[in-house]
Enzyme design. Structure first.
Site, PDB file in Angstrom:
ATOM      1  N   GLU A 267       0.852  -1.198   0.000  1.00 33.92           N
ATOM      2  CA  GLU A 267       0.000   0.000   0.000  1.00 33.92           C
ATOM      3  C   GLU A 267       0.875   1.231   0.000  1.00 33.92           C
ATOM      4  O   GLU A 267       1.879   1.288   0.713  1.00 33.92           O
ATOM      5  CB  GLU A 267      -0.858   0.106   1.287  1.00 33.92           C
ATOM      6  CG  GLU A 267      -1.918  -0.937   1.441  1.00 33.92           C
ATOM      7  CD  GLU A 267      -2.677  -0.801   2.774  1.00 33.92           C
ATOM      8  OE1 GLU A 267      -2.778   0.313   3.325  1.00 33.92           O
ATOM      9  OE2 GLU A 267      -3.169  -1.844   3.249  1.00 33.92           O
ATOM     10  N   GLU A 319     -13.998   4.891   0.228  1.00 36.67           N
ATOM     11  CA  GLU A 319     -14.842   3.866   0.854  1.00 36.67           C
ATOM     12  C   GLU A 319     -15.558   4.470   2.062  1.00 36.67           C
ATOM     13  O   GLU A 319     -14.926   4.827   3.049  1.00 36.67           O
ATOM     14  CB  GLU A 319     -13.977   2.671   1.268  1.00 36.67           C
ATOM     15  CG  GLU A 319     -13.361   1.944   0.074  1.00 36.67           C
ATOM     16  CD  GLU A 319     -12.271   0.950   0.502  1.00 36.67           C
ATOM     17  OE1 GLU A 319     -12.596  -0.055   1.150  1.00 36.67           O
ATOM     18  OE2 GLU A 319     -11.093   1.213   0.189  1.00 36.67           O
ATOM     19  N   LYS A 322     -15.335   3.108   5.918  1.00 42.64           N
ATOM     20  CA  LYS A 322     -14.102   3.198   6.701  1.00 42.64           C
ATOM     21  C   LYS A 322     -14.297   4.287   7.762  1.00 42.64           C
ATOM     22  O   LYS A 322     -15.260   5.049   7.696  1.00 42.64           O
ATOM     23  CB  LYS A 322     -12.921   3.541   5.785  1.00 42.64           C
ATOM     24  CG  LYS A 322     -12.651   2.460   4.729  1.00 42.64           C
ATOM     25  CD  LYS A 322     -11.229   2.532   4.216  1.00 42.64           C
ATOM     26  CE  LYS A 322     -10.288   1.936   5.255  1.00 42.64           C
ATOM     27  NZ  LYS A 322      -8.887   1.987   4.828  1.00 42.64           N
ATOM     28  N   GLU A 327      -9.356   8.657   6.160  1.00 43.43           N
ATOM     29  CA  GLU A 327      -9.464   7.236   5.807  1.00 43.43           C
ATOM     30  C   GLU A 327     -10.464   6.976   4.672  1.00 43.43           C
ATOM     31  O   GLU A 327     -10.305   6.036   3.907  1.00 43.43           O
ATOM     32  CB  GLU A 327      -9.890   6.415   7.031  1.00 43.43           C
ATOM     33  CG  GLU A 327      -8.785   6.209   8.048  1.00 43.43           C
ATOM     34  CD  GLU A 327      -7.777   5.162   7.619  1.00 43.43           C
ATOM     35  OE1 GLU A 327      -8.200   4.130   7.075  1.00 43.43           O
ATOM     36  OE2 GLU A 327      -6.572   5.388   7.806  1.00 43.43           O
TER      37      GLU A 327
END
Ligand SMILES: *[C@@H]1O[C@H](CO)[C@@H](O)[C@H](O)[C@H]1NC(C)=O
Ligand SMILES: *[C@@H]1O[C@H](CO)[C@@H](O)[C@H](O)[C@H]1NC(C)=O
Ligand SMILES: *[C@@H]1O[C@H](CO)[C@@H](O)[C@H](O)[C@H]1NC(C)=O
Ligand SMILES: *[C@@H]1O[C@H](CO)[C@@H](O)[C@H](O)[C@H]1NC(C)=O
Length: 347
Positions: A267, A319, A322, A327
Protein backbone atom coordinates in the site's frame (compact mmCIF):
# COMPACT_ATOMS: atom_id res chain seq x y z
CA UNK A 1 0.84 -41.86 -37.28
CA UNK A 2 -1.09 -38.89 -38.65
CA UNK A 3 1.67 -36.48 -37.61
CA UNK A 4 3.85 -37.81 -40.45
CA UNK A 5 1.56 -36.23 -42.99
CA UNK A 6 1.50 -32.73 -41.56
CA UNK A 7 3.02 -30.63 -44.36
CA UNK A 8 6.11 -28.65 -43.42
CA UNK A 9 4.33 -25.35 -44.08
CA UNK A 10 1.75 -26.16 -41.45
CA UNK A 11 4.36 -27.32 -39.00
CA UNK A 12 6.18 -24.03 -39.42
CA UNK A 13 2.91 -22.14 -38.97
CA UNK A 14 2.06 -24.05 -35.76
CA UNK A 15 5.56 -23.50 -34.34
CA UNK A 16 5.51 -19.81 -35.23
CA UNK A 17 2.03 -19.36 -33.75
CA UNK A 18 2.94 -21.04 -30.48
CA UNK A 19 6.13 -19.01 -30.27
CA UNK A 20 4.12 -15.80 -30.73
CA UNK A 21 1.60 -16.97 -28.11
CA UNK A 22 4.44 -17.66 -25.66
CA UNK A 23 5.83 -14.21 -26.34
CA UNK A 24 2.45 -12.63 -25.68
CA UNK A 25 1.92 -14.57 -22.45
CA UNK A 26 5.40 -13.61 -21.36
CA UNK A 27 4.79 -9.95 -22.10
CA UNK A 28 1.53 -9.91 -20.17
CA UNK A 29 3.19 -11.74 -17.24
CA UNK A 30 5.89 -9.07 -17.11
CA UNK A 31 3.61 -6.11 -17.72
CA UNK A 32 3.73 -3.31 -15.22
CA UNK A 33 4.84 -3.17 -11.63
CA UNK A 34 2.00 -0.97 -10.42
CA UNK A 35 -1.31 -2.20 -9.10
CA UNK A 36 -4.12 -0.90 -6.94
CA UNK A 37 -5.77 -1.96 -3.70
CA UNK A 38 -9.38 -2.94 -4.20
CA UNK A 39 -11.10 -2.39 -0.86
CA UNK A 40 -14.77 -3.19 -0.39
CA UNK A 41 -15.65 -1.10 2.68
CA UNK A 42 -18.31 0.92 0.91
CA UNK A 43 -22.09 0.44 0.58
CA UNK A 44 -22.22 2.27 -2.74
CA UNK A 45 -19.42 0.62 -4.76
CA UNK A 46 -19.96 -0.51 -8.35
CA UNK A 47 -20.28 -4.22 -9.19
CA UNK A 48 -16.93 -6.09 -9.47
CA UNK A 49 -17.38 -6.76 -13.20
CA UNK A 50 -17.44 -2.99 -13.84
CA UNK A 51 -14.46 -2.42 -11.59
CA UNK A 52 -12.32 -5.07 -13.31
CA UNK A 53 -13.32 -3.66 -16.71
CA UNK A 54 -12.19 -0.25 -15.45
CA UNK A 55 -8.81 -1.65 -14.35
CA UNK A 56 -8.33 -3.24 -17.76
CA UNK A 57 -9.28 -0.02 -19.50
CA UNK A 58 -6.73 1.83 -17.33
CA UNK A 59 -3.98 -0.74 -18.14
CA UNK A 60 -3.70 -1.68 -14.45
CA UNK A 61 -2.26 -5.20 -14.37
CA UNK A 62 -2.16 -5.91 -10.64
CA UNK A 63 -4.67 -5.80 -7.82
CA UNK A 64 -4.61 -6.52 -4.09
CA UNK A 65 -7.68 -7.87 -2.31
CA UNK A 66 -7.92 -7.74 1.48
CA UNK A 67 -10.01 -10.90 1.63
CA UNK A 68 -11.47 -13.46 -0.76
CA UNK A 69 -14.73 -12.46 -2.41
CA UNK A 70 -16.31 -14.81 -4.93
CA UNK A 71 -17.83 -12.05 -7.08
CA UNK A 72 -14.52 -10.21 -7.33
CA UNK A 73 -12.53 -13.38 -8.04
CA UNK A 74 -15.05 -14.42 -10.72
CA UNK A 75 -14.73 -11.01 -12.35
CA UNK A 76 -10.94 -11.36 -12.34
CA UNK A 77 -10.95 -14.73 -14.14
CA UNK A 78 -9.23 -14.50 -17.49
CA UNK A 79 -8.49 -10.78 -17.02
CA UNK A 80 -4.72 -11.27 -16.96
CA UNK A 81 -4.61 -9.13 -13.80
CA UNK A 82 -2.26 -10.57 -11.15
CA UNK A 83 -3.75 -10.82 -7.66
CA UNK A 84 -2.42 -10.50 -4.12
CA UNK A 85 -5.08 -12.28 -2.07
CA UNK A 86 -5.29 -11.51 1.65
CA UNK A 87 -6.88 -13.50 4.45
CA UNK A 88 -9.12 -11.80 6.99
CA UNK A 89 -7.23 -10.99 10.19
CA UNK A 90 -10.02 -12.81 12.06
CA UNK A 91 -9.06 -16.04 10.25
CA UNK A 92 -5.41 -16.00 11.36
CA UNK A 93 -6.02 -17.97 14.55
CA UNK A 94 -7.79 -20.81 12.71
CA UNK A 95 -5.37 -20.75 9.77
CA UNK A 96 -2.41 -20.97 12.14
CA UNK A 97 -3.72 -23.58 14.54
CA UNK A 98 -5.27 -26.01 12.08
CA UNK A 99 -3.65 -27.03 8.78
CA UNK A 100 -6.95 -28.53 7.58
CA UNK A 101 -8.54 -25.07 7.96
CA UNK A 102 -5.75 -23.65 5.78
CA UNK A 103 -6.38 -26.45 3.26
CA UNK A 104 -10.09 -25.71 3.07
CA UNK A 105 -9.30 -21.97 2.71
CA UNK A 106 -7.06 -22.75 -0.29
CA UNK A 107 -9.64 -25.22 -1.64
CA UNK A 108 -12.38 -22.63 -1.53
CA UNK A 109 -10.53 -19.47 -2.53
CA UNK A 110 -7.57 -20.42 -4.71
CA UNK A 111 -8.06 -23.81 -6.38
CA UNK A 112 -11.27 -22.87 -8.27
CA UNK A 113 -9.38 -19.93 -9.82
CA UNK A 114 -5.88 -21.35 -10.12
CA UNK A 115 -6.19 -21.92 -13.88
CA UNK A 116 -7.73 -18.54 -14.67
CA UNK A 117 -6.10 -16.11 -12.23
CA UNK A 118 -2.40 -15.51 -11.63
CA UNK A 119 -2.02 -15.34 -7.84
CA UNK A 120 1.01 -13.17 -7.16
CA UNK A 121 0.95 -13.87 -3.42
CA UNK A 122 -1.25 -14.94 -0.52
CA UNK A 123 -1.06 -12.53 2.40
CA UNK A 124 -1.73 -13.87 5.90
CA UNK A 125 -3.45 -10.85 7.41
CA UNK A 126 -2.84 -7.12 7.18
CA UNK A 127 -1.06 -4.90 9.73
CA UNK A 128 -1.46 -7.18 12.74
CA UNK A 129 2.13 -6.87 13.96
CA UNK A 130 2.22 -5.69 16.72
CA UNK A 131 -1.11 -6.84 18.16
CA UNK A 132 -2.58 -9.83 19.99
CA UNK A 133 -2.93 -11.55 16.61
CA UNK A 134 0.77 -11.25 15.76
CA UNK A 135 1.62 -14.69 17.21
CA UNK A 136 -0.71 -16.34 14.67
CA UNK A 137 0.88 -14.82 11.57
CA UNK A 138 3.83 -17.17 11.06
CA UNK A 139 1.79 -20.33 11.87
CA UNK A 140 -0.84 -19.14 9.38
CA UNK A 141 1.83 -18.49 6.74
CA UNK A 142 3.34 -21.93 7.34
CA UNK A 143 -0.01 -23.73 7.09
CA UNK A 144 -1.05 -21.80 3.96
CA UNK A 145 2.29 -22.69 2.38
CA UNK A 146 1.81 -26.37 3.30
CA UNK A 147 -1.72 -26.30 1.90
CA UNK A 148 -0.53 -24.76 -1.39
CA UNK A 149 2.27 -27.32 -1.75
CA UNK A 150 -0.17 -30.16 -1.13
CA UNK A 151 -2.06 -29.16 -4.29
CA UNK A 152 1.03 -28.36 -6.39
CA UNK A 153 0.57 -24.62 -6.03
CA UNK A 154 3.71 -24.17 -3.95
CA UNK A 155 4.98 -21.61 -6.44
CA UNK A 156 2.51 -19.05 -5.08
CA UNK A 157 4.43 -17.08 -2.42
CA UNK A 158 2.94 -16.68 1.06
CA UNK A 159 3.62 -13.51 3.04
CA UNK A 160 2.00 -10.98 5.37
CA UNK A 161 1.44 -7.24 5.03
CA UNK A 162 3.04 -5.05 7.67
CA UNK A 163 2.89 -1.36 8.49
CA UNK A 164 6.04 0.57 9.33
CA UNK A 165 5.10 0.56 13.03
CA UNK A 166 7.21 -2.63 13.05
CA UNK A 167 10.26 -0.33 12.97
CA UNK A 168 11.71 0.84 16.27
CA UNK A 169 14.30 2.93 14.43
CA UNK A 170 13.74 4.25 10.92
CA UNK A 171 16.15 7.18 10.68
CA UNK A 172 18.61 7.36 9.11
CA UNK A 173 17.56 4.49 6.80
CA UNK A 174 20.76 2.50 7.46
CA UNK A 175 19.85 2.38 11.18
CA UNK A 176 16.45 0.82 10.38
CA UNK A 177 15.67 -1.89 12.92
CA UNK A 178 12.61 -3.80 14.08
CA UNK A 179 11.12 -2.57 17.36
CA UNK A 180 11.86 -4.60 20.45
CA UNK A 181 8.26 -5.80 20.90
CA UNK A 182 8.14 -7.31 17.38
CA UNK A 183 11.81 -8.25 17.00
CA UNK A 184 11.48 -11.98 17.58
CA UNK A 185 8.21 -12.26 15.61
CA UNK A 186 9.76 -10.42 12.68
CA UNK A 187 12.97 -12.45 12.89
CA UNK A 188 11.00 -15.72 12.50
CA UNK A 189 8.90 -14.30 9.67
CA UNK A 190 12.07 -13.03 7.97
CA UNK A 191 13.58 -16.54 8.12
CA UNK A 192 10.42 -18.01 6.57
CA UNK A 193 10.44 -15.41 3.77
CA UNK A 194 14.15 -15.95 3.04
CA UNK A 195 13.79 -19.74 3.03
CA UNK A 196 10.78 -19.61 0.68
CA UNK A 197 12.04 -16.70 -1.47
CA UNK A 198 8.85 -14.79 -0.67
CA UNK A 199 8.67 -11.00 -0.48
CA UNK A 200 7.67 -9.01 2.60
CA UNK A 201 4.58 -6.88 1.91
CA UNK A 202 5.03 -3.39 3.38
CA UNK A 203 2.51 -0.54 3.59
CA UNK A 204 4.55 2.63 3.09
CA UNK A 205 2.88 5.98 3.82
CA UNK A 206 5.04 9.12 3.67
CA UNK A 207 1.74 10.95 4.39
CA UNK A 208 1.52 9.55 7.93
CA UNK A 209 5.25 10.03 8.59
CA UNK A 210 4.83 13.65 7.53
CA UNK A 211 1.70 14.48 9.56
CA UNK A 212 3.21 12.97 12.73
CA UNK A 213 6.52 14.81 12.25
CA UNK A 214 5.92 18.03 10.30
CA UNK A 215 8.73 19.83 12.18
CA UNK A 216 11.37 17.62 10.59
CA UNK A 217 9.81 16.63 7.26
CA UNK A 218 9.02 19.00 4.39
CA UNK A 219 5.97 18.45 2.16
CA UNK A 220 8.17 18.31 -0.93
CA UNK A 221 10.27 15.45 0.57
CA UNK A 222 7.06 13.55 1.36
CA UNK A 223 5.50 14.26 -2.07
CA UNK A 224 8.52 13.25 -4.26
CA UNK A 225 8.70 16.92 -5.20
CA UNK A 226 12.29 17.67 -4.22
CA UNK A 227 14.99 17.76 -6.88
CA UNK A 228 17.64 18.21 -4.15
CA UNK A 229 19.13 15.56 -1.88
CA UNK A 230 17.35 15.96 1.47
CA UNK A 231 18.95 13.18 3.52
CA UNK A 232 22.51 11.89 3.26
CA UNK A 233 23.09 8.55 4.93
CA UNK A 234 26.70 7.49 4.45
CA UNK A 235 27.13 7.19 0.70
CA UNK A 236 23.39 7.00 0.06
CA UNK A 237 21.40 10.07 -0.94
CA UNK A 238 17.67 10.48 -0.48
CA UNK A 239 15.43 12.90 -2.37
CA UNK A 240 12.15 11.39 -1.16
CA UNK A 241 10.73 9.94 2.03
CA UNK A 242 9.24 6.90 0.28
CA UNK A 243 12.72 5.57 -0.51
CA UNK A 244 13.99 6.40 2.99
CA UNK A 245 11.15 4.47 4.65
CA UNK A 246 11.51 1.51 2.28
CA UNK A 247 15.28 1.34 2.84
CA UNK A 248 14.79 1.51 6.63
CA UNK A 249 12.74 -1.71 6.30
CA UNK A 250 15.49 -3.23 4.09
CA UNK A 251 18.00 -2.37 6.84
CA UNK A 252 15.79 -4.02 9.47
CA UNK A 253 15.44 -7.13 7.30
CA UNK A 254 19.23 -7.30 6.89
CA UNK A 255 19.75 -7.08 10.64
CA UNK A 256 17.29 -9.96 11.06
CA UNK A 257 19.24 -12.12 8.60
CA UNK A 258 16.97 -11.36 5.64
CA UNK A 259 19.33 -9.56 3.24
CA UNK A 260 17.86 -11.59 0.37
CA UNK A 261 14.21 -10.77 1.16
CA UNK A 262 12.55 -8.40 -1.32
CA UNK A 263 9.96 -5.82 -0.40
CA UNK A 264 6.68 -5.40 -2.26
CA UNK A 265 4.89 -2.14 -1.44
CA UNK A 266 1.42 -3.47 -0.67
CA UNK A 267 0.00 0.00 0.00
CA UNK A 268 0.97 3.58 -0.60
CA UNK A 269 -1.18 6.63 -1.21
CA UNK A 270 -2.25 10.10 -0.12
CA UNK A 271 -5.72 11.27 0.97
CA UNK A 272 -7.44 13.99 -1.06
CA UNK A 273 -9.71 15.44 1.65
CA UNK A 274 -10.37 15.99 5.37
CA UNK A 275 -7.01 17.26 6.57
CA UNK A 276 -6.69 20.93 5.73
CA UNK A 277 -4.19 21.91 3.07
CA UNK A 278 -2.25 18.63 3.40
CA UNK A 279 -4.92 16.22 2.23
CA UNK A 280 -5.90 17.97 -0.99
CA UNK A 281 -6.71 16.70 -4.45
CA UNK A 282 -3.64 18.44 -5.84
CA UNK A 283 -1.27 16.88 -3.25
CA UNK A 284 -2.84 13.42 -3.70
CA UNK A 285 -2.54 13.74 -7.47
CA UNK A 286 1.07 14.91 -7.19
CA UNK A 287 1.99 12.09 -4.78
CA UNK A 288 0.36 9.26 -6.70
CA UNK A 289 1.61 10.33 -10.13
CA UNK A 290 5.13 10.75 -8.75
CA UNK A 291 4.81 7.40 -6.95
CA UNK A 292 3.78 5.56 -10.12
CA UNK A 293 6.52 7.10 -12.22
CA UNK A 294 9.17 6.55 -9.50
CA UNK A 295 8.40 2.89 -8.88
CA UNK A 296 7.93 2.15 -12.60
CA UNK A 297 11.34 3.55 -13.45
CA UNK A 298 14.62 1.74 -12.99
CA UNK A 299 15.98 3.86 -10.16
CA UNK A 300 14.76 1.60 -7.35
CA UNK A 301 15.77 2.86 -3.90
CA UNK A 302 19.31 4.00 -2.99
CA UNK A 303 19.89 0.72 -1.11
CA UNK A 304 18.37 -1.46 -3.85
CA UNK A 305 19.02 0.55 -7.03
CA UNK A 306 18.44 -0.35 -10.64
CA UNK A 307 15.08 -2.11 -10.37
CA UNK A 308 11.46 -1.08 -10.55
CA UNK A 309 9.48 -1.48 -7.32
CA UNK A 310 6.27 -3.55 -7.33
CA UNK A 311 3.72 -1.21 -5.71
CA UNK A 312 -0.03 -1.18 -5.04
CA UNK A 313 -1.66 2.26 -4.80
CA UNK A 314 -4.20 2.65 -2.00
CA UNK A 315 -6.93 2.65 -3.23
CA UNK A 316 -9.31 2.45 -6.18
CA UNK A 317 -12.34 3.94 -4.42
CA UNK A 318 -13.25 6.29 -1.63
CA UNK A 319 -14.84 3.87 0.85
CA UNK A 320 -17.65 5.29 2.99
CA UNK A 321 -17.67 2.50 5.60
CA UNK A 322 -14.10 3.20 6.70
CA UNK A 323 -13.54 5.43 9.76
CA UNK A 324 -14.59 9.03 8.99
CA UNK A 325 -11.97 11.57 7.91
CA UNK A 326 -8.97 11.04 5.69
CA UNK A 327 -9.46 7.24 5.81
CA UNK A 328 -12.51 7.61 3.55
CA UNK A 329 -10.62 9.78 1.07
CA UNK A 330 -7.73 7.75 -0.32
CA UNK A 331 -9.58 6.76 -3.50
CA UNK A 332 -8.60 7.49 -7.10
CA UNK A 333 -12.32 7.21 -7.95
CA UNK A 334 -15.62 8.18 -6.39
CA UNK A 335 -18.02 5.24 -6.06
CA UNK A 336 -19.87 6.47 -9.18
CA UNK A 337 -16.64 5.72 -11.12
CA UNK A 338 -15.80 9.37 -11.74
CA UNK A 339 -12.10 10.06 -11.15
CA UNK A 340 -11.25 12.12 -8.06
CA UNK A 341 -8.09 13.06 -9.98
CA UNK A 342 -6.16 11.51 -12.82
CA UNK A 343 -3.17 9.20 -12.35
CA UNK A 344 -1.24 8.05 -15.38
CA UNK A 345 -0.69 4.28 -15.10
CA UNK A 346 0.67 3.87 -18.62
CA UNK A 347 4.30 4.83 -18.13
C1 LIG B 1 -3.34 1.39 -22.44
O1 LIG B 1 -2.23 0.93 -23.19
C2 LIG B 1 -2.44 1.02 -24.58
C3 LIG B 1 -1.28 0.32 -25.28
O2 LIG B 1 -0.06 0.67 -24.70
C4 LIG B 1 -2.57 2.49 -24.97
O3 LIG B 1 -2.79 2.61 -26.36
C5 LIG B 1 -3.76 3.09 -24.22
O4 LIG B 1 -3.84 4.48 -24.48
C6 LIG B 1 -3.62 2.87 -22.74
N1 LIG B 1 -4.85 3.27 -22.05
C7 LIG B 1 -4.88 4.17 -21.06
C8 LIG B 1 -6.23 4.45 -20.48
O5 LIG B 1 -3.89 4.71 -20.64
C1 LIG C 1 16.66 -7.79 17.62
O1 LIG C 1 17.27 -9.07 17.60
C2 LIG C 1 18.61 -9.07 17.15
C3 LIG C 1 19.09 -10.49 17.12
O2 LIG C 1 18.25 -11.28 16.35
C4 LIG C 1 19.46 -8.23 18.05
O3 LIG C 1 20.76 -8.16 17.53
C5 LIG C 1 18.88 -6.82 18.14
O4 LIG C 1 19.61 -6.06 19.10
C6 LIG C 1 17.43 -6.86 18.54
N1 LIG C 1 16.88 -5.53 18.44
C7 LIG C 1 16.03 -5.04 19.36
C8 LIG C 1 15.57 -3.64 19.14
O5 LIG C 1 15.64 -5.67 20.32
C1 LIG D 1 6.69 21.15 -6.11
O1 LIG D 1 7.84 21.68 -6.71
C2 LIG D 1 7.62 22.80 -7.54
C3 LIG D 1 8.93 23.16 -8.22
O2 LIG D 1 9.92 23.33 -7.25
C4 LIG D 1 7.04 23.94 -6.72
O3 LIG D 1 6.74 25.04 -7.54
C5 LIG D 1 5.77 23.47 -6.03
O4 LIG D 1 5.27 24.46 -5.17
C6 LIG D 1 6.02 22.20 -5.22
N1 LIG D 1 4.76 21.71 -4.70
C7 LIG D 1 4.65 21.19 -3.48
C8 LIG D 1 3.28 20.80 -3.06
O5 LIG D 1 5.59 21.03 -2.74
C1 LIG E 1 -19.73 11.39 -8.87
O1 LIG E 1 -19.62 11.63 -7.49
C2 LIG E 1 -18.91 12.85 -7.19
C3 LIG E 1 -18.75 12.90 -5.66
O2 LIG E 1 -19.94 12.68 -5.02
C4 LIG E 1 -19.65 14.04 -7.74
O3 LIG E 1 -18.93 15.22 -7.45
C5 LIG E 1 -19.78 13.86 -9.24
O4 LIG E 1 -20.53 14.92 -9.78
C6 LIG E 1 -20.44 12.54 -9.57
N1 LIG E 1 -20.39 12.32 -11.02
C7 LIG E 1 -21.42 11.90 -11.74
C8 LIG E 1 -21.19 11.72 -13.20
O5 LIG E 1 -22.49 11.64 -11.21
Amino acid sequence: MVEKFVPMGWLFYILAASFLLMLQLNISAEAGVVGVNYGLLGNNLPPPSKVIALLKFRNITRVRLFAPNDDVLKALEGSGIAVILGTLNEDLLNLGSDVSYAMSWINKNVIPYSETIRFRCISAGNEVIPSDLAIHVLPAMTNLNTALRAVNLGKIPVSTAVSTTILGTSYPPSKGEFAEDVNSTMASITSFLAANKSPLLVNVYPYFAYIYNPQNITPSYALFNSSEVVVRDGRLEYKNLFDAITDAVYSALEKAGGASVKIVISESGWPSNENGDIATISNAQLYNNNLVSHVSGESGTPKRPGKSIETYVFAIFNENLKPPGTEQNFGLYYPNMTEVYHVNFTQ
